[in-house]
Design an enzyme around this catalytic site. Structure first.
Site, PDB file in Angstrom:
ATOM      1  N   ARG A 174      15.205  47.220  16.241  1.00  0.00           N
ATOM      2  CA  ARG A 174      16.335  46.580  16.928  1.00  0.00           C
ATOM      3  C   ARG A 174      16.839  47.475  18.062  1.00  0.00           C
ATOM      4  NH1 ARG A 174      21.905  44.174  14.217  1.00  0.00           N
ATOM      5  NH2 ARG A 174      22.060  46.267  13.316  1.00  0.00           N
ATOM      6  N   ASP A 462      29.362  49.668   9.750  1.00  0.00           N
ATOM      7  CA  ASP A 462      28.675  50.023  10.981  1.00  0.00           C
ATOM      8  C   ASP A 462      29.560  49.618  12.145  1.00  0.00           C
ATOM      9  OD1 ASP A 462      28.353  47.288  11.354  1.00  0.00           O
ATOM     10  OD2 ASP A 462      26.171  47.304  11.127  1.00  0.00           O
TER      11      ASP A 462
END
Length: 546
Positions: A174, A462
């Site tokens: 990613r 996150d």
């Protein structure tokens, strides 16, 4: 006096890339002249279009903020109504995605992911990685070594890590979203203008250039999770990047496979169009739940009290707007032959606390049972101990089948109004406000120290969850909200909580709590609302301190 006619001459420069970041051991293996030449071509061909797409985002946010709710597009209705087209679907190694593990790309986490037993590893250079120059380049080194079977790691304490699994997960990398710059690499265009490189093109380009051929030789392929998309035009930009890159390395068209995270409100209205634009390169869509909640708040932050969400813990996957979004995603994917991948429950086990672990297993099992029952083909976990829990729920539905693409969900009908039905009917609590301030500051502090995925209060946090926390605080202040006990949420009350959180923190030499508190003040207490907290934090701290 003579009048000059004809075009005005302009000075042109050869496009170029310059590395401005420091060079540590082995960085030259990633920043090779050939790889930098590829990055130069990517920026020359696609950099201007990237800026155009970012301008489109700003315009769309302005429109929503001024009362224009998003709708399914009339100009692309023909795409949605054409029942014939399908997407490329799974590439080699992506046929069964029932459990995917996510995590950053440092050597230890890379080895743990490859040994985890998951079907897929989301190798995350985005929200689970703090984009320090060290993390950006050394993450590429970890991936390069892992793909070639050369990765091992010894911790400062002397513990040795190596890949021992006979079958490792398929790697899906990613890269950072279109909005993030890479200040340690500078691009000069034909006009002589020098600017920061694109984090997306740097992450994608270095990984693709160094690893695509080896991945194919390994029986897999260059696969990517694409984050933060807001439109089919952004998807088209990625598709053109993939096509050019395949041609550059003389790979067959369609070698790249992408999985797009539907994690912004505008993208939820363009799922089929995104699939269509990427149809030669796309394997599926993912329900990126945390960024999706953040996107709702960001777009509707100034639209009045009826768009205010309660405590973050109350915004579950079963509330109306989240239910509508995930149901639509499954239906859309399976209609076009694409995989539907579920999101990540934030609960994580604690090996030192059996009760915490029991509750985490219970909550994750319920979450994955719902996803499997709804038709998802796979799901995410953030901890290896959760893989058996998630796998059991998907095994119960899938059995020996690799997916459930045949489940079409014709009964699902989602209207535009369903996607913005944010009424939950729960209060804002004092604990919820304190939790947001505490989580955001503690996460930002770790992020400034180079950590992108952080366990806080037995939840995996996150950048996306920190964004929810700070954006809720901003919205609560600007919409004059009060907690259920009648306490007004104001800048002064949040300042008091900041002081409390700093007093509660486990302070130590060299910590970044004071810097984290300053960033939080800027992104949660300021009059303006930064689109992403990572933008000012990166510019102020991660560039200057390298």
């Amino acid at each position: 006096m003579r009048t000059r006619t004809g075009p005005i001459p302009t000075q042109t420069h050869e496009p170029s890339i310059e590395v401005a970041g420091g060079l540590a051991p082995r960085y030259d293996e990633i920043l090779t002249p050939e790889a930098l030449a590829f990055l130069t071509e990517l920026h020359h061909r696609f950099g201007a279009r990237r800026h155009d797409r970012l301008a489109d985002r700003m315009r769309r946010r302005f429109e929503i903020g001024n009362g224009h709710d998003p709708q399914f597009r009339d100009d692309t209705r023909h795409i949605r109504e054409d029942a014939e087209w399908k997407v490329a679907g799974a590439g080699p190694g992506l046929e069964d995605r029932r459990v995917e593990i996510t995590g950053p790309t440092d050597p230890k986490m890379t080895i743990n992911a490859l040994n985890s037993g998951a079907k897929v590893w989301l190798a995350d250079q985005e929200d689970a990685t703090s984009p320090t120059w060290k993390n950006v380049i050394e993450g590429q080194l970890s991936l390069r070594d892992a793909i070639r079977g050369e990765l091992s790691f010894t911790s400062p304490e002397g513990k040795h890590y190596e890949v021992t699994a006979t079958e490792t997960p398929t790697i899906v990398m990613r890269p950072r979203g279109w909005h993030l710059p890479e200040q340690h690499i500078r691009f000069t265009d034909r006009t002589g203008r020098t600017m920061a490189a694109s984090g997306s093109l740097v992450d994608f380009g270095l990984y693709f250039f160094h690893n695509a051929q080896q991945l194919i030789a390994n029986g897999r392929g260059p696969y990517f999770y694409i984050a933060k998309l807001e439109s089919s035009e952004e998807a088209k930009l990625w598709d053109d990047v993939f096509t050019f890159s395949e041609q550059y390395l003389r790979l067959p068209h369609g070698t790249v496979r992408a999985t797009v995270l539907i994690e912004t409100l505008p993208a939820a209205f363009e799922m089929e169009e995104i699939l269509f634009e990427l149809r030669d390169h796309i394997a599926g869509l993912n329900a990126g739940r945390w960024d999706y909640i953040f996107s709702i708040i960001k777009n509707y932050r100034g639209r009045g009290a009826r768009f205010v969400l309660p405590d973050r813990s109350e915004v579950t996957m079963t509330v109306p707007f989240m239910r509508a979004y995930t149901e639509l995603l499954v239906k859309t994917c399976h209609k076009r032959g694409a995989f539907a991948i579920g999101g990540m429950s934030a609960f994580i086990p604690n090996r030192r606390d059996p009760e915490v672990t029991r509750r985490a297993f219970e909550k994750v099992a319920a979450d994955k049972k719902r996803e499997a029952g709804d038709g998802f083909d796979g799901t995410w976990v953030a901890h290896p101990d959760l893989i058996p829990v998630a796998r059991a729920e998907f095994d119960a539905v899938l059995g020996e089948r690799p997916n459930q693409l045949d489940r079409q969900r014709p009964e699902v009908e989602v209207k535009a109004s369903d996607l913005i039905d944010v009424h939950i009917g729960r209060p804002i609590t004092a604990a919820g406000v304190h939790g947001n301030v505490s989580v955001a500051i503690r996460y930002i502090e770790a992020w400034l120290r180079g950590l992108g995925a952080v366990a806080i209060d037995n939840l995996m946090e996150d950048a996306a969850t920190a964004e929810i926390s700070r954006s809720q605080v901003w919205q609560w202040i600007h919409q004059d909200r009060t907690t259920e006990d009648g306490t007004a949420i104001t800048r002064d009350s949040i300042e008091a909580l900041i002081s409390q959180v700093l007093a509660e923190a486990d302070r130590r030499e060299g910590d970044r709590f004071d810097d984290a508190a300053d960033i939080f003040r800027e992104v949660a207490l300021g009059q303006d609302f930064p689109a992403f907290l990572t933008l000012p934090a990166y510019a102020k701290y991660l560039v200057e301190t390298e």
